[in-house]
Design a protein around this motif. Structure first.
Motif, PDB file in Angstrom:
ATOM      1  N   GLU A 102       0.844  -1.193   0.000  1.00 24.06           N
ATOM      2  CA  GLU A 102       0.000   0.000   0.000  1.00 24.06           C
ATOM      3  C   GLU A 102       0.876   1.238   0.000  1.00 24.06           C
ATOM      4  O   GLU A 102       1.894   1.295   0.673  1.00 24.06           O
ATOM      5  N   THR A 107      -2.893  11.109  -2.243  1.00 27.01           N
ATOM      6  CA  THR A 107      -3.456   9.915  -2.866  1.00 27.01           C
ATOM      7  C   THR A 107      -4.950   9.815  -2.588  1.00 27.01           C
ATOM      8  O   THR A 107      -5.621   8.961  -3.160  1.00 27.01           O
ATOM      9  N   ASP A 120      -8.469   6.480  -7.836  1.00 23.86           N
ATOM     10  CA  ASP A 120      -8.833   5.082  -8.072  1.00 23.86           C
ATOM     11  C   ASP A 120      -7.580   4.224  -8.212  1.00 23.86           C
ATOM     12  O   ASP A 120      -6.458   4.727  -8.229  1.00 23.86           O
ATOM     13  N   LYS A 121      -7.803   2.912  -8.302  1.00 25.26           N
ATOM     14  CA  LYS A 121      -6.704   1.940  -8.279  1.00 25.26           C
ATOM     15  C   LYS A 121      -5.664   2.214  -9.370  1.00 25.26           C
ATOM     16  O   LYS A 121      -4.454   2.170  -9.133  1.00 25.26           O
ATOM     17  N   GLU A 122      -6.181   2.471 -10.566  1.00 27.26           N
ATOM     18  CA  GLU A 122      -5.294   2.642 -11.715  1.00 27.26           C
ATOM     19  C   GLU A 122      -4.415   3.882 -11.547  1.00 27.26           C
ATOM     20  O   GLU A 122      -3.210   3.849 -11.782  1.00 27.26           O
ATOM     21  N   LEU A 131      -3.641   5.300  -8.765  1.00 26.69           N
ATOM     22  CA  LEU A 131      -2.706   5.048  -7.668  1.00 26.69           C
ATOM     23  C   LEU A 131      -1.495   4.268  -8.154  1.00 26.69           C
ATOM     24  O   LEU A 131      -0.345   4.580  -7.830  1.00 26.69           O
ATOM     25  N   SER A 132      -1.768   3.241  -8.971  1.00 19.08           N
ATOM     26  CA  SER A 132      -0.685   2.384  -9.425  1.00 19.08           C
ATOM     27  C   SER A 132       0.278   3.170 -10.323  1.00 19.08           C
ATOM     28  O   SER A 132       1.496   2.963 -10.286  1.00 19.08           O
ATOM     29  N   GLN A 139       2.502   5.463  -8.136  1.00 18.53           N
ATOM     30  CA  GLN A 139       3.560   4.773  -7.379  1.00 18.53           C
ATOM     31  C   GLN A 139       4.923   4.897  -8.051  1.00 18.53           C
ATOM     32  O   GLN A 139       5.944   5.022  -7.388  1.00 18.53           O
TER      33      GLN A 139
END
Ligand code: GTP
Ligand code: SPV
Ligand code: MN
Length: 677
Positions: A419, A434, A438-440, A442-443, A446
């Motif tokens: 995480e 952050t 959404d997930k995408e 966030l990824s 990173q």
């Protein structure tokens, strides 16, 4: 929090009166320093005495000037974050020059004739083909003149540090001395951790005949009186950076021998810590091949595997591995034995980047790590993937370059934790939120927190798995050399080369996907012979000959293996097929078992055309990649490590045909420099 967000403070505390440099060193030392002061015209001069007090004083000074930012001392005692200029984050291969005697060429053909897609047209150049820019071809003496010109007045307004250092322990026959002059306190602090510095080196340099390599380094950004410094001084224009290696005597001081290094414009790792890639690989590889007693300087990790079968005496194996930059040396050097093997097996680390190798009286090749610290790739490093590196960092005295930082003064990079922390400051110093992403998104984010080639610098002694012999100075007898790169297809997880000559050919045609460790396009396939392409200090064909010769000279030379942790599925998901990291131990274990079979005089299994590839069973896996065999009490079977397809070799695959054509084209570039051998 305050410190991390703080703007640079311009006040720099005055240093205590520096040591008088004129009181130490032999005539050559004095002459080198006198000359460097005369040319660079620094504001003042200080000798780095290698004491911990002096190191701390430099860190304090850098903190005051805003270059270093103290991290949370409860997490990383006496550790700092440094943010480089965004254009100074990796080795500058296109600005790296090896200047040979006139008419000597690193490559037989002119660089312009080398097709770029063979990944060979960059990097070191020499002799006639030294060139500072596309339109200017310079020879070695013109290059020296240019570098003297660049260094003239380059330290105005700055302190010149004199850093006497040793590569290798001082009591070792491998040991080589150097003196780096630098106007970068970042470089001085790094030299303290990465090399051996201090009074003992100073004393050694007072002997009338003591040899040292003269190493010139400057960030190349003089300050005018009253001018405010920037947190990371360097030259912004790439073509004003030079990392030049001279291999012929300077006509103004021939008594100092043929070698010197002059690096200006960059403050980054391999460009600026001149004991590392410049001395311990480029210059040393040349010394190794040309000195009367031949030796080797290689881009290799060194590790020790100890097997203690129940009720039997322990057996020791030493392995080295040459993988291109950012292809897994540090991680393999510190590999943690998976629990299912931990009762009988132990792996300890002797070095993670460079091996100096000499033959012993028994005809074995013995390796020693000339460095004293680790300069490791941060991204991907976690308690799970490399607990030893994490523990070494947490022990303190760690310098982090270009990583992200959390609100509470912890460091962060992709892969450190699954995480992402909610409040982060990225490597540019910009706060990142952050919340609500959404997930995408966030990824994606990173990847931007830490620079892909961000690094940690920490002393070897702090690694929990450091080998008791790492500092012994004798070198350890090597059972196997591993070559490996990043290959998404073709190359299996591991194979054993049939003999030395075949192994040398395998190493000479090593190919890998480019990583962020140098200034070239990421992902493209490059030939990187013995993982040394950017570091060979002389003609590449002669370098291959030297390898062949070492095999002939040393009757008990190691076996040669090729590994690939990075194979991916042809279709569908493009994840790595092999879990890697700790699971790589399965490969090490197989190699040690073969080494033992050889010691016992037992016959080895049959090999296919490529060499000997293990079966799943040899790695204690079933065809789905699940561990087979007993497990320690209370342990459930771990999830699959990979599958049998990572061991597959299909000689009829047209890609193999193309691979061989490419290899031939690559070797043909060496022309008449490539011997029949
Ligand atoms: P330099 O210090 O640049 O010479 O690199 P290195 O050869 O020491 O590589 P390092 O061990 O730092 O690994 C580089 C990157 O590869 C890191 O992001 C690691 O997490 C990743 N890596 C290392 N070993 C493995 C492995 O077995 N499998 C996978 N998938 N990734 C790995
Ligand atoms: C590498 O690029 O191989 C490194 C980092 O280990 S540097 O010291 O910059 O060469
Ligand atoms: Mn490394």
């Amino acid at each position: 929090v305050h410190k991390i967000m703080a703007q640079p403070i311009t006040f720099v505390p005055p240093l205590p009166a520096p040591l008088d440099w004129s009181t130490f060193g032999n005539a050559n030392v004095k002459k080198f320093i006198d000359n460097a002061i005369r040319v660079c015209q620094p504001k003042d001069v200080a000798i780095f005495d290698g004491s911990v007090e002096e190191y701390h004083r430099i860190c304090d000074m850098c903190e005051m000037s805003g270059m270093f930012m103290a991290l949370n001392p409860y997490l990383y005692p006496r550790s700092y974050l440094i943010r480089s200029h965004p254009g100074d984050t990796a080795r500058s291969e296109a600005r790296t020059f090896v200047c040979g005697p006139m008419n000597e060429k690193l490559y037989q053909v002119p660089l312009s004739a080398i097709p770029k897609d063979l990944g060979f047209g960059y990097g070191c150049r020499a002799g006639e083909s030294v060139s500072g820019s596309k339109d200017a071809e310079l020879n070695t003496e013109q290059m020296r003149e240019l570098l003297y010109h660049e260094f003239t007045g380059c330290m105005a307004g700055r302190t010149m540090w004199i850093v006497p250092f040793s590569m290798g322990p001082l009591n070792s026959e491998f040991c080589k001395l150097g003196i780096e002059i630098s106007d970068s306190p970042y470089v001085v602090a790094h030299m303290y951790t990465m090399a051996r510095t201090g009074i003992e080196v100073l004393k050694r340099l007072s002997a009338p005949n003591a040899y040292f390599l003269p190493c010139w380094h400057s960030v190349g950004l003089p300050l005018t009186p009253g001018e405010k410094d920037v947190p990371w001084p360097c030259r912004k224009e790439n073509n004003r950076k030079f990392i030049a290696h001279f291999t012929t005597a300077d006509p103004s001081c021939p008594e100092m021998g043929p070698y010197s290094v002059m690096s200006i414009g960059s403050g980054y790792g391999g460009n600026a810590l001149l004991g590392k890639k410049c001395y311990a690989l480029r210059i040393a590889s040349r010394m190794a091949a040309f000195e009367p007693v031949k030796w080797m300087a290689e881009h290799m990790l060194i590790l020790h595997v100890r097997h203690t079968p129940k009720g039997a005496p322990a057996k020791d194996y030493f392995l080295t591995g040459a993988f291109p930059s950012a292809c897994g040396k540090t991680n393999l050097a510190m590999v943690e034995v998976p629990r299912e093997f931990a009762d009988e097996w132990k792996v300890t680390c002797l070095g993670d980047d460079i091996a100096w190798i000499r033959m012993d009286t028994q005809g074995r090749l013995c390796a020693l790590n000339p460095e004293a610290g680790f300069f490791g790739v941060a991204p991907g490093t976690s308690n799970e993937s490399n607990g030893n590196a994490m523990a070494a960092m947490r022990a303190g005295n760690t310098l982090f370059t270009n990583v992200g930082v959390t609100r509470d003064g912890d460091v962060w990079w992709k892969g450190k934790s699954p995480e992402m922390p909610e409040h982060l400051i990225d490597w540019h110093g910009v706060p990142v939120e952050t919340h609500g992403l959404d997930k995408e998104a966030l990824s994606k984010l990173q990847n931007t927190i830490a620079q892909p080639n961000s690094r940690y610098t920490t002393p070897c002694v702090q690694c929990p798995s450091v080998d008791p012999l790492w500092n012994a100075g004798e070198g350890v007898p090597i059972d196997a050399f591993l070559f490996g790169g990043r290959r998404r297809s073709l190359t299996p997880l591991v194979f054993r080369c049939p003999d030395w000559e075949d192994g040398v050919l395998t190493g000479a045609t090593l190919r890998s996907e480019q990583t962020a460790a140098a200034d070239r396009p990421e992902g493209s396939l490059f030939f990187d012979p013995m993982a040394m392409r950017p570091f060979i200090g002389y003609n590449m064909g002669k370098y291959f000959d030297h390898w062949l010769e070492m095999g002939r000279l040393a009757p008990n030379h190691p076996d040669i293996y090729c590994v690939n942790w990075f194979r991916r599925a042809k279709e569908g998901k493009k994840d790595f097929l092999w879990a890697g990291f700790g699971q790589n131990f399965r490969v090490l274990r197989w190699i040690c078992e073969l080494a033992q079979a050889k010691r016992d005089g037992r016959p080895l299994p049959q090999a296919n055309t490529l060499g000997l590839v293990p079966t799943c069973q040899d790695l204690l896996l079933d065809r789905e990649g699940v561990h087979v065999g007993p497990l320690p009490a209370g342990m459930t079977a771990p999830k699959p490590m990979g599958c049998s397809c990572i061991l597959e070799v299909t000689p009829t695959d047209p890609e193999w045909h193309q691979e061989l054509l490419d290899e031939r084209a690559f070797l043909d570039l060496l022309g008449s420099d490539l011997s029949e051998g």
